[in-house]
Write an enzyme that holds these catalytic residues in place. Structure first.
Site, PDB file in Angstrom:
ATOM      1  N   ARG A   1     105.136  11.838  81.943  1.00 29.72           N
ATOM      2  CA  ARG A   1     103.872  11.860  81.194  1.00 29.72           C
ATOM      3  C   ARG A   1     102.729  12.033  82.194  1.00 29.72           C
ATOM      4  O   ARG A   1     102.649  11.294  83.169  1.00 29.72           O
ATOM      5  CB  ARG A   1     103.698  10.548  80.423  1.00 29.72           C
ATOM      6  CG  ARG A   1     102.557  10.578  79.414  1.00 29.72           C
ATOM      7  CD  ARG A   1     102.317   9.197  78.830  1.00 29.72           C
ATOM      8  NE  ARG A   1     103.345   8.751  77.918  1.00 29.72           N
ATOM      9  CZ  ARG A   1     103.336   8.962  76.599  1.00 29.72           C
ATOM     10  NH1 ARG A   1     102.347   9.644  76.061  1.00 29.72           N
ATOM     11  NH2 ARG A   1     104.297   8.486  75.839  1.00 29.72           N
TER      12      ARG A   1
ATOM     13  N   HIS B   1     107.212  -3.866  75.529  1.00 28.61           N
ATOM     14  CA  HIS B   1     107.453  -2.695  76.386  1.00 28.61           C
ATOM     15  C   HIS B   1     107.767  -3.113  77.824  1.00 28.61           C
ATOM     16  O   HIS B   1     108.642  -2.526  78.460  1.00 28.61           O
ATOM     17  CB  HIS B   1     106.266  -1.748  76.349  1.00 28.61           C
ATOM     18  CG  HIS B   1     106.549  -0.495  77.113  1.00 28.61           C
ATOM     19  ND1 HIS B   1     107.454   0.438  76.682  1.00 28.61           N
ATOM     20  CD2 HIS B   1     106.099  -0.052  78.307  1.00 28.61           C
ATOM     21  CE1 HIS B   1     107.530   1.416  77.565  1.00 28.61           C
ATOM     22  NE2 HIS B   1     106.716   1.139  78.562  1.00 28.61           N
TER      23      HIS B   1
ATOM     24  N   LYS C   1     111.789  12.113  81.269  1.00 26.32           N
ATOM     25  CA  LYS C   1     110.483  12.501  80.715  1.00 26.32           C
ATOM     26  C   LYS C   1     109.395  12.178  81.736  1.00 26.32           C
ATOM     27  O   LYS C   1     109.468  11.175  82.413  1.00 26.32           O
ATOM     28  CB  LYS C   1     110.257  11.679  79.441  1.00 26.32           C
ATOM     29  CG  LYS C   1     108.887  11.755  78.841  1.00 26.32           C
ATOM     30  CD  LYS C   1     108.727  10.761  77.681  1.00 26.32           C
ATOM     31  CE  LYS C   1     108.070   9.477  78.117  1.00 26.32           C
ATOM     32  NZ  LYS C   1     107.840   8.511  77.031  1.00 26.32           N
TER      33      LYS C   1
ATOM     34  N   GLY D   1     104.599  10.289  68.723  1.00 19.63           N
ATOM     35  CA  GLY D   1     105.819  11.024  68.379  1.00 19.63           C
ATOM     36  C   GLY D   1     106.190  12.077  69.407  1.00 19.63           C
ATOM     37  O   GLY D   1     107.260  12.688  69.310  1.00 19.63           O
TER      38      GLY D   1
ATOM     39  N   ASP E   1      77.999  -6.507  58.849  1.00 18.99           N
ATOM     40  CA  ASP E   1      77.860  -5.861  60.166  1.00 18.99           C
ATOM     41  C   ASP E   1      79.198  -5.636  60.861  1.00 18.99           C
ATOM     42  O   ASP E   1      79.249  -5.183  61.995  1.00 18.99           O
ATOM     43  CB  ASP E   1      76.937  -6.704  61.073  1.00 18.99           C
ATOM     44  CG  ASP E   1      77.485  -8.095  61.309  1.00 18.99           C
ATOM     45  OD1 ASP E   1      78.585  -8.414  60.798  1.00 18.99           O
ATOM     46  OD2 ASP E   1      76.822  -8.884  62.020  1.00 18.99           O
ATOM     47  N   GLY E   2      80.306  -5.994  60.179  1.00 18.08           N
ATOM     48  CA  GLY E   2      81.626  -5.719  60.747  1.00 18.08           C
ATOM     49  C   GLY E   2      82.276  -6.913  61.434  1.00 18.08           C
ATOM     50  O   GLY E   2      83.420  -6.836  61.872  1.00 18.08           O
TER      51      GLY E   2
ATOM     52  N   THR F   1     107.280  11.953  72.486  1.00 12.82           N
ATOM     53  CA  THR F   1     108.555  11.707  73.180  1.00 12.82           C
ATOM     54  C   THR F   1     109.727  12.078  72.281  1.00 12.82           C
ATOM     55  O   THR F   1     110.679  12.747  72.700  1.00 12.82           O
ATOM     56  CB  THR F   1     108.637  10.203  73.573  1.00 12.82           C
ATOM     57  OG1 THR F   1     107.503   9.889  74.379  1.00 12.82           O
ATOM     58  CG2 THR F   1     109.921   9.879  74.307  1.00 12.82           C
TER      59      THR F   1
HETATM   60  C1  R5P Z   1     107.000   4.686  76.669  1.00 13.82           C
HETATM   61  O1  R5P Z   1     107.615   5.136  77.615  1.00 13.82           O
HETATM   62  C2  R5P Z   1     107.661   4.235  75.421  1.00 13.82           C
HETATM   63  O2  R5P Z   1     108.940   3.747  75.654  1.00 13.82           O
HETATM   64  C3  R5P Z   1     107.721   5.330  74.387  1.00 13.82           C
HETATM   65  O3  R5P Z   1     108.574   6.355  74.839  1.00 13.82           O
HETATM   66  C4  R5P Z   1     106.362   5.881  74.142  1.00 13.82           C
HETATM   67  O4  R5P Z   1     105.456   4.847  73.922  1.00 13.82           O
HETATM   68  C5  R5P Z   1     106.355   6.810  72.957  1.00 13.82           C
HETATM   69  O5  R5P Z   1     105.070   7.333  72.842  1.00 13.82           O
HETATM   70  P1  R5P Z   1     104.839   8.686  72.076  1.00 13.82           P
HETATM   71  O6  R5P Z   1     105.430   8.507  70.704  1.00 13.82           O
HETATM   72  O7  R5P Z   1     103.351   8.834  72.041  1.00 13.82           O
HETATM   73  O8  R5P Z   1     105.504   9.756  72.857  1.00 13.82           O
END
Ligand code: R5P
Length: 296
Positions: free
Chosen positions: A197, A133, A195, A228, A40-41, A230
């Protein structure tokens, strides 16, 4: 964790090779574990050596599938405690949910903090993380931790390259500390990008700025590569501005889905990460760094 005599190591399923490397450096034995999934996992775990009175190091990173890796970690810690371990240290090189360190939108679960509380609740005496992080997730959880810095290992890796007039580039402001350190160790210049988000869609927008990259080698460094997105933005900017070779490095190469292909297609020559997450780009081992911390 002074003498190896009384210390044993448990290798979680997400960190088998790293665990073996750490055990070798420390000269400690690995406890055999029997594990399986029921039809069942549900997860079954059994530790096959007595841990009574032992100091136990549990090595289990928590990349995807993070929920099952975390549950396994919780089971391993609590089983070690219930078997009478004298001390339990959880080595969690990639710490899942650490990016959710606060309520970005009202009503969100601050999941990073809850993971810390669970580790404490399960009985871990100490957690060892690597470039987590945000260390803030431990605040108020009562969970003692050591956060190691693997960035110097990345810089050392690139010292072996014959980089031409290199520039280290942080793909966002969160990576400035890492980028600066690498640039100092390589004795080269440094720049960072800004950047944003989108908090609802997750879409990433990177502001392009002129950086005089023509003919230069560029090393883009971040703590995590997940989708990827970023890195793709930073690599594309470096490529558009005439960079010669673009290298991409991170501590935690999650490389979800097509991340690797997207980064290479954007113009990166190589991607390198550490074995916090096993993959074919995990060329830099954390074993000595972690073993060194465990000896103290
Ligand atoms: C967030 O600010 C982290 O430092 C990375 O830049 C982020 O987790 C990279 O995520 P992704 O590869 O999805 O852009």
């Amino acid at each position: 964790m002074d003498t190896p005599d009384n210390t044993v190591l448990v290798a979680g399923s997400a960190s088998q090779m790293l665990a073996v490397r750490i055990a070798r450096v420390l000269g400690v034995n690995i406890v055999p574990v029997s594990s399986k999934l029921f039809p069942d996992g549900e997860l079954y775990i059994r530790l096959l050596s007595s841990l009574n009175g032992r100091k136990v190091i549990i090595v289990q990173s928590t990349p995807p599938p993070q929920n099952s890796n975390l549950l396994e970690l919780f089971f391993l810690i609590n089983t070690a405690v219930e078997q009478g371990a004298e001390k339990v240290v959880a080595v969690v090189p990639y710490f899942a949910y650490a990016r959710q360190d606060k309520e970005f939108l009202p009503g969100e679960a601050v999941s990073g903090r809850y993971v810390c509380r669970m580790l404490r609740h399960c009985g871990a005496d100490m957690v060892v993380t690597v470039n987590i992080h945000n260390r803030r997730i431990f605040d108020g959880t009562g969970m003692p931790f050591i956060d190691l810095n693997a960035v110097p290992l990345i810089a050392e890796h690139f010292k072996n390259f014959s980089l031409k007039n290199p520039m280290v580039l942080a793909p966002d402001e969160g990576a400035i500390e890492e980028g600066k350190l690498v640039s100092e160790m390589l004795g080269c210049s440094f720049a960072f990008l800004k950047k944003e988000r989108d908090k609802h869609t997750g879409e990433i927008v990177t502001e392009e700025k002129q950086m005089e990259l023509k003919g230069r080698d560029v090393l883009v460094i971040d703590d995590i590569i997940s989708t990827g997105g970023t890195m793709v933005n930073a690599v594309s900017i470096a490529a558009r501005q005439g960079a010669r070779n673009i290298y991409v490095a991170c501590v935690h190469p999650l490389l979800v889905g097509e991340a690797r292909l997207r980064i290479l297609s954007a113009g990166a020559k190589e991607i390198v990460g550490t074995d916090s997450v096993p993959s074919d780009v995990s060329l830099i081992s954390l074993a000595s760094l972690i073993a060194g911390a465990l000896k103290n």
